[in-house]
Design an enzyme around this catalytic site. Structure first.
Site, mmCIF file in Angstrom:
data_model
loop_
_atom_site.group_PDB
_atom_site.id
_atom_site.type_symbol
_atom_site.label_atom_id
_atom_site.label_comp_id
_atom_site.label_asym_id
_atom_site.label_seq_id
_atom_site.Cartn_x
_atom_site.Cartn_y
_atom_site.Cartn_z
ATOM 1 N N PHE A 146 0.909 -1.259 -0.100
ATOM 2 C CA PHE A 146 0.013 -0.186 -0.034
ATOM 3 C C PHE A 146 0.907 1.310 -0.088
ATOM 4 O O PHE A 146 1.985 1.165 0.657
ATOM 5 C CB PHE A 146 -0.626 0.071 1.406
ATOM 6 C CG PHE A 146 -1.629 -0.936 1.639
ATOM 7 C CD1 PHE A 146 -1.297 -2.246 2.114
ATOM 8 C CD2 PHE A 146 -3.120 -0.990 1.245
ATOM 9 C CE1 PHE A 146 -2.040 -3.368 2.358
ATOM 10 C CE2 PHE A 146 -3.905 -1.915 1.495
ATOM 11 C CZ PHE A 146 -3.548 -3.088 2.283
ATOM 12 N N ASP A 147 0.423 2.186 -0.615
ATOM 13 C CA ASP A 147 1.063 3.605 -0.538
ATOM 14 C C ASP A 147 0.283 4.083 0.779
ATOM 15 O O ASP A 147 -0.582 3.556 1.180
ATOM 16 C CB ASP A 147 0.539 4.531 -1.741
ATOM 17 C CG ASP A 147 1.031 6.006 -1.399
ATOM 18 O OD1 ASP A 147 0.317 6.698 -2.111
ATOM 19 O OD2 ASP A 147 2.081 6.174 -0.924
ATOM 20 N N GLY A 148 0.911 5.228 1.273
ATOM 21 C CA GLY A 148 0.429 5.620 2.640
ATOM 22 C C GLY A 148 -0.583 6.819 2.164
ATOM 23 O O GLY A 148 -1.800 6.704 2.508
#
Lengths: 352, 261
Positions: A194-196
């Site tokens: 996941f990106d943040g």
């Protein structure tokens, strides 16, 4: 008809639901193929996938009318096969450890195609022996109502309009981008990256970067280090994965856990990383590996991690991931949609 | 005693080709509530009637000489309703409903009335009526709480396989035959329209079985000449949430023999 109290209504519905469930269980128990019944939607981690995410639909188009024999269709890339195997491995491990639990993965096919294509879709699922028993062929109706009816935890589609609609309805969703070259993926451990910002977290900090620049962003993040970020559209999916992971941890299977999660963020650990980790902790969520790139491209790192899927809100990162062989899922949320490579996209004037 | 009255406001359909649908008067009008002028308030089946009418309208647009149309009959199924005959007629005319005729019968003879009028589908909100009628070989379906919130611009029919709808009655051979012939006609009607913008939408739902159950059901319907627009395979998931999105006007389950896998 006599007045029914709310609790009466609930009981009548529950008992008819239980009857349906019992009938379904009996059906599956009687199957020679030993397929287990899919889990109850209210407990399952349900992933809805569109037919184009799974199959190359060109060959399935309603070109040849019945009774032509069905054409088996190769899945796009390897997405369904290894991910399917990894998902099913999680399920079989969970069933061993918790034989009575319905907290399992469930994959539902959610397609716009008319049901005429249905028999061929079913034949293709059989051909590849995919574990998909539930589907909705909506024949053009919006899938959103059905996604909600199935309590869907994640919706994956190639249609970005539908994905945007789902996110606006509060359902975790992403648009799929398949790489040209195939990357070897694990078929036993499900790996999700996941990106943040604007994926797990809201886009509040990204807005600061875009509007006021990096320096202001760093100051802001340091000052508000101890204030959790607001949640983003995929936080609930991470939470659902975490719930399944903890079932392995409680049985001493942490080292052997068949689910692994990664945070792959452009933030840097020194200047803005703390807030992210503290936010996750405040939500009671764990992430197995947090990778802070400090602005470096994500593609090469993802090549090393080999996730089955990588979620990001910015097309720039999606393309970078895809170009180097990672299956990328774009989350159309937040201020990132108005920018490309750091520049504001000129929006055409809207006609009223 | 049964009496049949033609509705002079409405053009009668060709009896050989029309699909006769009888709707219980209690479903069409609220017997207790009255608007002014001895006109009844709309009942739960109102959107259904409007949808049936919409299909007829569009069929005639495609072909003004079309004879495969819905022939709607209003039927009373008890003596109390039978006595309100003039109110039923005036209410029907007031709303401009495309009801061709009225059958005034009682509990004892309404089924006879259905048979005499060649009714191919009987719709009622009363579970017992539906059950009795089905036993006698007339295809019937229950109108329930979903019916009232259905669209009036499109008729939505759901074929349901293997749902535990009427656990105490299995479809008789006669009612299965009736189901198949009605369904075949429905299939023909559906063919008059294109894939999108059809005033008639046919859906299939399999409740308990897995994907192969649904595949088998799709093939069965195809053999009856029915191309299904939507299909839902539930494999044990609760029906309620799906039905409230699907919003079918009524559900048919007698097409499928219990012996199929």
């Amino acid at each position: 008809m006599s007045e029914m109290k709310p609790s009466d209504v609930a009981t009548v519905e529950d008992s008819s639901q239980e009857k349906d469930w019992a009938a379904a269980k009996a059906f599956f128990d009687n199957l020679k193929s030993n397929k287990p019944i899919p889990p109850k939607p209210q407990f399952a981690v349900s992933i809805a996938v569109s037919s184009r995410t799974v199959f190359n639909m060109v060959r399935l188009e309603v070109a040849a009318p019945p009774p032509h024999p069905p054409l088996p269709t190769p899945p796009v890339n390897n997405f369904p096969l290894e991910s399917e195997l990894a998902l099913m491995n999680v399920n079989s491990r969970l069933r061993e450890l918790y034989p009575d639990s319905e907290e399992l993965f469930d994959v539902i096919l959610m397609t716009n195609n008319p049901a005429q294509v249905g028999v061929r879709l079913i034949n293709s699922i059989n051909h590849y022996d995919l574990t998909i028993e539930r589907f909705c062929m909506t024949g053009g109706q919006s899938p959103i109502g059905y996604l909600e009816a199935y309590m869907t935890n994640l919706y994956l589609s190639k249609d970005s309009d539908k994905v945007t609609e789902a996110i606006e309805a509060g359902i975790a969703a992403a648009t799929m981008f398949m790489p040209e070259k195939e990357m070897e993926l694990s078929d036993t451990q499900l790996r999700v990256a996941f990106d943040g910002d604007a994926v797990l977290f809201s886009d509040e900090s990204e807005i600061i970067v875009k509007k006021h620049g990096l320096d202001t962003f760093f100051e802001h993040e340091k000052r508000y280090e101890n204030q959790p970020l607001a949640q983003g559209p995929l936080k609930c999916f991470l939470e659902a994965l975490g719930k399944l992971q903890r079932k392995f941890y409680s049985k001493n299977e942490r080292l052997n856990c068949p689910i692994r999660t990664f945070l792959v963020t452009a933030r840097s650990a020194a200047s803005s990383g703390a807030r992210v980790l503290k936010t996750l902790r405040s939500w009671g969520l764990e992430i197995d590996e947090a990778l802070f790139l400090a602005g470096a491209p994500k593609g090469p790192l993802l090549q090393k991690i080999r996730p089955h899927i990588f979620f990001d809100d910015q097309m720039f990162h999606i393309e970078g991931a895809k170009d180097l062989g990672t299956i990328a899922a774009h989350v159309p949320y937040g201020i990132g949609q108005k920018y490309h490579k750091g520049k504001l996209i000129e929006q055409p004037a809207k006609n009223e | 005693m049964v009496s049949t009255v033609q509705n002079t406001d409405v053009k009668q359909k060709e009896s050989d080709h029309a699909v006769v649908v009888a709707v219980a008067s209690r479903a069409v009008f609220e017997p207790e509530a009255q608007g002014g002028d001895n006109v009844y308030a709309e009942g739960v089946a109102f959107p259904l009637l409007q949808a049936l009418q919409k299909v007829n309208e569009r069929l005639l647009e495609e072909n003004s000489a079309e004879s495969l149309l819905f022939d709607i009959v209003l039927i009373t199924t008890d003596s109390q309703q039978q006595q309100q005959s003039s109110h039923l007629i005036s209410s029907t005319k007031h709303y401009g409903l495309e009801v061709s005729r009225f059958c005034f019968s009682t509990e004892e003879d309404f089924i006879e009335s259905l048979l005499q009028n060649n009714v191919q589908l009987f719709l009622s909100t009363d579970r017992n009526e539906v059950s009795q009628t089905s036993q006698k070989g007339v295809l019937s379906a229950l109108l329930d709480e979903y019916t009232t919130s259905c669209p009036s611009e499109q008729l939505r029919v759901l074929f349901c396989r293997d749902a535990v709808i009427r656990p105490d009655t299995n479809p008789t051979p006669a009612s299965r035959q009736a189901a198949q012939s009605f369904s075949a006609q429905l299939g023909k009607m559906r063919q008059r329209f294109g894939m999108s913008d059809s005033p008639l939408s046919i859906a299939l739902m399999t409740s308990c079985g897995g994907r192969d159950s649904c595949g088998g059901a799709l093939r069965t319907l195809r053999s009856l000449g029915i191309s299904v627009d939507e299909a839902y395979c539930l494999a044990g998931s609760p029906r309620g949430p799906i039905l409230s999105v699907l919003r079918p006007h009524f559900v048919l389950s007698d097409c499928f023999s219990g012996l199929e896998d």
